[in-house]
Design a protein around this motif. Structure first.
Motif, PDB file in Angstrom:
ATOM      1  N   TYR A   4       0.979  -1.156  -0.179  1.00 40.20           N
ATOM      2  CA  TYR A   4      -0.118  -0.160   0.000  1.00 40.20           C
ATOM      3  C   TYR A   4       0.878   1.303   0.050  1.00 40.20           C
ATOM      4  O   TYR A   4       1.894   1.261   0.668  1.00 40.20           O
ATOM      5  CB  TYR A   4      -0.884   0.140   1.278  1.00 40.20           C
ATOM      6  CG  TYR A   4      -1.704   1.423   1.324  1.00 40.20           C
ATOM      7  CD1 TYR A   4      -2.903   1.555   0.868  1.00 40.20           C
ATOM      8  CD2 TYR A   4      -1.299   2.215   2.334  1.00 40.20           C
ATOM      9  CE1 TYR A   4      -3.806   2.646   0.887  1.00 40.20           C
ATOM     10  CE2 TYR A   4      -2.055   3.473   2.321  1.00 40.20           C
ATOM     11  CZ  TYR A   4      -3.128   3.601   1.545  1.00 40.20           C
ATOM     12  OH  TYR A   4      -3.876   4.797   1.741  1.00 40.20           O
ATOM     13  N   ARG A  34      -1.236   6.664  -3.691  1.00 39.39           N
ATOM     14  CA  ARG A  34      -2.311   6.227  -4.713  1.00 39.39           C
ATOM     15  C   ARG A  34      -3.454   5.408  -4.111  1.00 39.39           C
ATOM     16  O   ARG A  34      -4.384   5.502  -4.613  1.00 39.39           O
ATOM     17  CB  ARG A  34      -1.466   4.826  -5.320  1.00 39.39           C
ATOM     18  CG  ARG A  34      -2.133   4.138  -6.357  1.00 39.39           C
ATOM     19  CD  ARG A  34      -1.232   3.145  -7.153  1.00 39.39           C
ATOM     20  NE  ARG A  34      -0.938   1.947  -5.940  1.00 39.39           N
ATOM     21  CZ  ARG A  34       0.091   1.996  -5.614  1.00 39.39           C
ATOM     22  NH1 ARG A  34       1.184   2.581  -6.194  1.00 39.39           N
ATOM     23  NH2 ARG A  34       0.394   1.092  -4.809  1.00 39.39           N
ATOM     24  N   THR A  47      -4.496   2.653  -2.816  1.00 37.22           N
ATOM     25  CA  THR A  47      -5.121   1.372  -3.429  1.00 37.22           C
ATOM     26  C   THR A  47      -4.029   0.336  -2.701  1.00 37.22           C
ATOM     27  O   THR A  47      -2.751   0.488  -2.561  1.00 37.22           O
ATOM     28  CB  THR A  47      -4.967   1.238  -4.928  1.00 37.22           C
ATOM     29  OG1 THR A  47      -3.605   1.403  -5.267  1.00 37.22           O
ATOM     30  CG2 THR A  47      -5.728   2.325  -5.478  1.00 37.22           C
TER      31      THR A  47
END
Length: 123
Positions: free
Chosen positions: A107, A111, A113
């Protein structure tokens, strides 16, 4: 060719074949990118190290290692880039010449995500 030369040639061929066929198993050392970091395994010491990328914002990586046969509890290793530089390492209690499965997650907040994946390796 006389008998002694034939015997020597056959003997040399047999020795060469036995050396080629009896090579020891090669150590399985690897470095692998797992999204937002890397995992490194050193077969000689059975040590696995994870290192989250040193990026802007929080990043972490996690690997759960288990026997491919599914027996036993997984060994979980996690590293993040907050509060400490470098890698998190652990010596794995693994069987030689056995295949393991590594499920990873990584992770990076930039981002926002989660990356997941699986790879296999043999000790």
């Amino acid at each position: 060719m006389n008998k002694l030369a034939k015997f020597a040639a056959v003997g040399l061929g047999a020795v060469t074949a036995s050396v080629v066929l009896a090579q020891p198993a090669f150590a399985v050392n690897f470095i692998r990118d797992i999204g937002d970091g890397t995992v490194r395994y050193t077969d000689d010491t059975n040590q696995m190290c994870l290192q989250a990328d040193n990026t802007f914002g929080t990043a972490w990586v996690e690997v759960a290692v288990s026997r491919q046969s599914g027996s036993g509890s997984p060994i979980v290793i996690r590293d993040d880039n907050v509060g400490h530089p470098g890698a998190t390492c652990r010596v794995l209690n693994v069987l030689e010449n056995a295949t393991y499965q590594a499920e990873y997650r990584s992770y990076w907040e930039g981002r926002s995500t989660l990356i997941r994946g699986v790879f296999h390796f043999t000790t």
